[in-house]
Scaffold this motif. Structure first.
Motif, short mmCIF file in Angstrom:
data_model
loop_
_atom_site.label_atom_id
_atom_site.label_comp_id
_atom_site.label_asym_id
_atom_site.label_seq_id
_atom_site.Cartn_x
_atom_site.Cartn_y
_atom_site.Cartn_z
N ALA A 109 0.85 -1.19 0.00
CA ALA A 109 0.00 0.00 0.00
C ALA A 109 0.88 1.24 0.00
O ALA A 109 2.06 1.18 0.36
CB ALA A 109 -0.93 0.01 1.20
N GLN A 110 0.30 2.35 -0.38
CA GLN A 110 1.04 3.60 -0.44
C GLN A 110 0.26 4.68 0.28
O GLN A 110 -0.96 4.77 0.16
CB GLN A 110 1.27 4.00 -1.90
N ASN A 111 0.98 5.48 1.02
CA ASN A 111 0.37 6.61 1.72
C ASN A 111 1.09 7.88 1.33
O ASN A 111 2.32 7.93 1.30
CB ASN A 111 0.47 6.43 3.24
N GLY A 112 0.33 8.93 1.04
CA GLY A 112 0.92 10.21 0.67
C GLY A 112 1.07 10.34 -0.83
O GLY A 112 0.95 9.37 -1.58
N SER A 113 1.33 11.54 -1.27
CA SER A 113 1.53 11.81 -2.70
C SER A 113 2.31 13.10 -2.83
O SER A 113 2.48 13.85 -1.88
CB SER A 113 0.17 11.95 -3.41
N GLY A 114 2.78 13.34 -4.03
CA GLY A 114 3.51 14.58 -4.28
C GLY A 114 4.98 14.43 -3.95
O GLY A 114 5.74 13.80 -4.69
N VAL A 115 5.44 15.00 -2.83
CA VAL A 115 6.84 14.97 -2.45
C VAL A 115 7.24 13.55 -2.07
O VAL A 115 6.63 12.94 -1.19
CB VAL A 115 7.10 15.93 -1.27
N GLU A 116 8.24 13.01 -2.71
CA GLU A 116 8.62 11.61 -2.53
C GLU A 116 9.00 11.31 -1.09
O GLU A 116 8.71 10.23 -0.58
CB GLU A 116 9.78 11.28 -3.46
N SER A 117 9.62 12.25 -0.39
CA SER A 117 10.05 12.00 0.99
C SER A 117 8.88 11.88 1.96
O SER A 117 9.06 11.46 3.09
CB SER A 117 11.00 13.11 1.45
N SER A 118 7.68 12.27 1.53
CA SER A 118 6.51 12.17 2.42
C SER A 118 5.66 10.95 2.10
O SER A 118 4.60 10.76 2.70
CB SER A 118 5.65 13.43 2.30
N ILE A 119 6.10 10.10 1.16
CA ILE A 119 5.35 8.92 0.77
C ILE A 119 5.87 7.69 1.51
O ILE A 119 7.07 7.45 1.55
CB ILE A 119 5.46 8.69 -0.75
N SER A 120 4.96 6.93 2.13
CA SER A 120 5.32 5.67 2.77
C SER A 120 4.73 4.50 1.99
O SER A 120 3.58 4.55 1.55
CB SER A 120 4.79 5.63 4.21
N ARG A 121 5.54 3.47 1.76
CA ARG A 121 5.05 2.22 1.18
C ARG A 121 5.11 1.15 2.26
O ARG A 121 6.11 1.04 2.97
CB ARG A 121 5.89 1.79 -0.02
#
Length: 257
Positions: A109-121
């Motif tokens: 699953a993926q959480n967050g979008s836009g800035v890569e450093s704020s995205i968790s997989r």
């Protein structure tokens, strides 16, 4: 005297968390404190249940089929997942298998979008211990142009699973809950067991396990103690969530075997 990061974490857990953190790490969240007490039967703990909860309360989005493709080395079926992130997922999943977390693997699953450093997989697996299921989740994120992974299991993940419902009841939005609870930085992997700390070199009480990690907007600290071992026994998780513009919340979770 020079303290290791894990020794510092133990000092923070033992008391004076905000004071130690503010003087040593430059981090301080001025806020009132809130305390809660919850009861949770371990029979309700499962990788799929945790995954459903993260979808509902943190708003993570499942990526169907992507994890299987990554683990089989077939490349990414989702162009949004960079090659280095996929490599970290494979490495982390191999460690889960080595530690016998081989059952009920969830989707990625993926959480967050836009800035890569704020995205968790993230994805989960579970294994069976003598008193019940131990669920582990892997999280992959980017920090200072480097991908890393954090592994969280047992009491700490059980704390996340229950505390997100408390935050939802307080009308926090899924993005706010995710930003408070999902890890973005951790100095060590948390392989917590219902029997206590699996790292025998840490502390004198094997029935106690500690964990701490940073989230996008705060810090989470977990202390677990096995109180009564064996079937029909129980343990307690003291789970503290601190974040910007939020009260300091401490949740005492009694986990019944």
């Amino acid at each position: 005297m020079t303290l290791s990061r894990r020794q510092l974490n133990r000092m923070i857990v033992w008391g004076g968390a905000s004071v130690v953190a503010s003087k040593t790490c430059g981090i301080f969240f001025p806020k009132p404190a809130e305390a809660y007490s919850l009861d949770f039967p371990l029979s309700r703990f499962s990788a799929n249940g945790v995954f459903r909860g993260l979808r509902e309360y943190c708003g993570v989005q499942p990526l169907s089929g992507v994890l299987s493709s990554i683990l089989q080395g077939n490349g990414n079926t989702n162009s949004e997942i960079p090659t280095d992130a996929a490599r970290r997922i494979r490495i982390a999943d191999q460690e889960f298998i080595r530690r016998n977390f081989t059952n009920n693997r969830t989707e990625l699953a993926q959480n967050g979008s836009g800035v890569e450093s704020s995205i968790s997989r993230l994805w989960g697996r579970q294994k069976q211990e003598s008193v019940g299921a131990n669920v582990g989740f892997g999280f992959v994120q980017k920090f200072q142009d480097q991908y890393s992974d954090a592994k969280i299991s047992g009491p700490t993940l059980c704390g996340i699973h229950n505390v997100q419902k408390v935050l939802a009841d307080q009308r926090l939005t899924p993005p706010d809950i995710a930003n408070l609870l999902l890890p973005t930085r951790s100095t060590f992997d948390d392989w917590g067991s219902w029997g206590g700390d699996t790292d025998g070199s840490v502390g004198r009480n094997p029935n106690v396990a500690f964990s701490q990690y940073n989230s996008l907007t705060g810090r989470v600290t977990s202390r677990y103690e096995l109180v009564e071992p064996g079937p029909k026994g129980f343990g307690r998780v003291e789970f503290t969530v601190e974040g910007r513009n939020q009260p300091r919340r401490t949740i005492l979770l009694t986990v019944r075997f």
